[in-house]
Each structure stands twice: as structure tokens, then as C-alpha cells.
Design a protein around this motif. Structure first.
Motif, short mmCIF file in Angstrom:
data_model
loop_
_atom_site.label_atom_id
_atom_site.label_comp_id
_atom_site.label_asym_id
_atom_site.label_seq_id
_atom_site.Cartn_x
_atom_site.Cartn_y
_atom_site.Cartn_z
N GLY A 179 41.34 40.82 42.84
CA GLY A 179 41.03 39.52 43.60
C GLY A 179 40.94 38.34 42.62
O GLY A 179 41.04 37.23 43.05
N HIS A 182 45.35 35.77 40.96
CA HIS A 182 45.60 35.00 42.14
C HIS A 182 47.19 34.99 42.27
O HIS A 182 47.73 34.31 43.51
CB HIS A 182 45.27 33.62 41.97
N ASP A 208 41.13 40.48 49.27
CA ASP A 208 40.89 39.34 48.48
C ASP A 208 42.21 38.85 47.84
O ASP A 208 41.99 37.89 46.89
CB ASP A 208 39.89 39.60 47.17
N LYS A 210 45.21 37.07 47.79
CA LYS A 210 45.85 35.81 48.60
C LYS A 210 47.11 35.74 48.47
O LYS A 210 47.81 34.92 49.55
CB LYS A 210 45.22 34.60 48.17
#
Length: 349
Positions: A179, A182, A208, A210
Motif C-alpha cells: 500500500g 504508490h 490499497d 492504487k
């Protein structure tokens, strides 16, 4: 003398002699040229050596055993443009800050000890985008060591740890930091014995992520025993909630029909998944629950696959080869989803 032709030396005979006597015996061959220079090195402080090559281009190669890693090709400004330094070079010359790709695929000598050395280097690789440590004989201990520094690589978009010796607890170490990665878009943990408990931890962490678009988990020992159903439901849920995920590979796991059903039940409507590899999963059921009791009705549409196709509206490719699914069932699925290419192994029907 053959290693040091005078007309190709950029930095002069004195430094050349120094390199021959001090540096070259430790790291192998050093070749310098006006257009490019090549360093083979094993010492972490190689960026200090860059100060010895003003005005040229340097290709940095890290050799560990038989494996060679091209780190980066750097331009070293002339001395006249360099500020005064004490013991370190500027960020502009530091290969760690310019490095974008580390590919050690097949370097079996890396192992957990090599990962420890590499992580000390990775902490300042702020521009690193690709890290390939496939087939490096890394165990869960090495995966934990690596996981601790992955968030320090903010540009990392591709991580390949396939064909190592990582088990469930190693997957847990990685799940704890996914998570915070990124920029991660590609994750390959295939051919590691993660088992359902390891994949379950990863699935729960995927929500988580993205940016993740590709997830590869072939040959990770996902099976009915040991919580395979819970793992499959969590994977289905993760595929739904991870809106950027477009390519998922779950091939060559002994999932079986029951766990495939759980995967389908765990998934909700998905408008992003484009490719799904379910080949060689030991799927054998063909009953689709058509209306009557004849043979044709029994080969209507494979229920779990039909459910997956109904829920994945953007899907363009489904691989089901190597499973005991009839050609008739696949044809019915194809009729129901004409925009999806369904690959069926010729000998599986």
C-alpha cells in the motif's frame, strides 16, 4: 597492456596505473574510452570513482558471480563545471539517483545475503522503476529484507520476484508494504510456494494498491486445502476493488471447481479487468444449469466461468486451456460474450 590502450585512456596514465594496481584486481576488467567507459564493480562506493572520469560517459556494470547488471550510462561533467567535493559526489553524479532499472534475473548467487547488500544501495534509488530479482534463490527472509526498503523507492513500477523460494510469511512481509508502493503497476510473485494463506494476505493488501495493473500468481500453490476458498473469495473481492487492475494470472494452481466458484462469488461487477489467465487449474465441471435434462443442457455454459464473464464487462481475453472443459461449453460461453477471446487447449475438451 591490451586492457589499457593509451589512445583510449580518458583520464591519463597516472590514474590508469592507479586503477590497474588498486581497483582492477578487486573488480575485474576496467575499460575506458572517449565515447564510453565500462566499469565492472562489486564495491558499494563506486559513485566516488566517478570523479575520476570527467568529461566522459560511463556505463556502470555490477557483476556478481556470472551475472552482470547494467546499472546505468551516466555523463560526467568536465572538472571545470564541478564544485569542490570532500568524500562524496553530488546527486547528479550518484548512480543511485540516476538508476532506473535493476535486472538480476537468473543470478542465483544473489540469495538473501545479496538482497541485504542490494537494499543498502536501493534506499537512495529514488528514480528506480524496474526491479527484477527473478530466479535469485531468495527466501522469505530476503523478501522481508527487501520489503523494508521498497517504500523508499517512490518510482518503482515493476517488481518481479518470481521463481524464488518465498513462502507464506514472505508474502506477508510484502503485503505489509504494498500500500505504500504508490507507483507499483506490475507485481510478479509466480512460482513461489505462497499457499492460500500467503495469497490471502496479498489479496487483502491489493485494495490499497492504487496503480497496480498486472498481478501474476501462477504456480503459487493456491488450492482447496488450507483455506483456498477464503483466499479465492478475497482475490475476487480484490480484483473488483482494485480499479486499475487489468491483467491477472492465476494459472497452474490446483484450484479446482469449488475454489473457482468461490473466486466468482467473491467478485462483483468489474469494468477494468481485460485479461484473466485461468489455465491448468484442474477445472472439470461443465454443468451450466440450462433448463432441461438433456446432454445439451448439461453442456450449456460453465457456471463459474459464465459468472466471471458476466461480472467482468471489459474482459477481452480468457485463458482456460489445460482444463477439462468441453468445447461445447466454451462455444456457449463465446456466444454469450462474443467480444472475449477464449483460449481453449485443443486436447482439453
Amino acid at each position: 597492456a591490451d586492457l589499457w590502450p593509451a589512445e583510449r585512456i580518458v583520464i591519463g596514465l597516472r590514474v590508469c596505473k592507479h586503477m590497474r594496481s588498486d581497483f582492477a584486481p578487486q573488480v575485474g576488467t576496467v575499460v575506458l574510452a572517449r565515447s564510453s567507459a565500462c566499469l565492472e564493480f562489486e564495491r558499494e562506493d563506486i559513485w566516488k570513482t566517478l570523479m575520476m572520469f570527467p568529461g566522459g560517459r560511463i556505463s556502470l556494470i555490477w557483476r556478481r558471480g556470472k551475472a552482470e547488471l547494467l546499472l546505468q550510462t551516466l555523463f560526467v561533467p568536465p572538472l571545470s563545471s564541478l564544485p569542490l567535493f570532500s568524500s562524496h559526489t553530488s546527486n547528479a553524479l550518484d548512480p543511485r539517483t540516476n538508476l532506473t532499472t535493476i535486472d538480476l534475473c537468473g543470478a542465483g548467487g544473489v540469495q538473501d545475503e545479496g538482497v541485504l547488500t542490494l537494499t543498502e544501495f536501493l534506499r537512495e534509488c529514488t528514480n528506480l522503476t524496474t526491479l527484477n530479482l527473478s530466479q535469485c534463490r531468495i527466501s522469505s527472509r530476503g523478501a522481508g529484507t527487501l520489503a523494508a526498503v521498497l517504500p523508499d523507492c517512490p518510482s518503482l513500477s515493476s517488481l518481479d520476484l518470481s521463481k524464488n523460494r518465498i513462502i507464506a510469511n514472505g508474502a506477508g512481509f510484502l503485503a505489509n508494504v504494498l500500500g505504500r508502493c504508490h507507483a507499483l503497476r506490475h507485481l510478479d510473485l509466480g512460482w513461489n510456494t505462497l499457499r492460500p494463506e500467503g495469497v490471502l494476505m496479498l489479496a487483502r493488501a491489493l485494495v490499497d494498491c492504487k496503480a497496480l495493473s498486472t498481478l501474476k500468481l501462477p504456480v503459487t500453490s493456491i488450492q482447496a486445502a488450507g483455506g483456498g476458498g477464503e483466499c479465492a473469495k478475497a482475490l475476487g473481492n480484490a480484483i473488483t476493488r482494485c480499479k486499475t487492475l487489468t491483467d491477472v494470472d492465476l494459472s497452474r494452481n490446483p484450484i479446482g471447481q469449488e475454489v473457482l466458484n468461490d473466486l466468482a462469488h467473491g467478485m462483483e461487477h468489474n469494468a477494468s479487468l481485460l485479461r484473466l489467465d485461468l489455465s491448468w487449474l484442474q477445472i472439470s465441471g461443465v454443468v451450466g444449469g440450462g433448463g432441461g435434462g438433456g446432454a445439451e443442457a448439461q453442456e450449456d455454459r460453465h457456471p463459474a466461468l459464465a459468472q466471471l464473464l458476466d461480472k467482468c464487462s471489459a474482459l477481452t481475453y480468457l485463458n482456460v486451456q489445460g482444463n477439462a472443459i468441453s468445447h461445447t461449453a466454451v462455444e456457449r460461453l463465446q456466444q454469450a460474450a462474443p467480444s472475449v477471446t477464449i483460449q481453449l487447449w485443443a486436447g482439453s475438451g
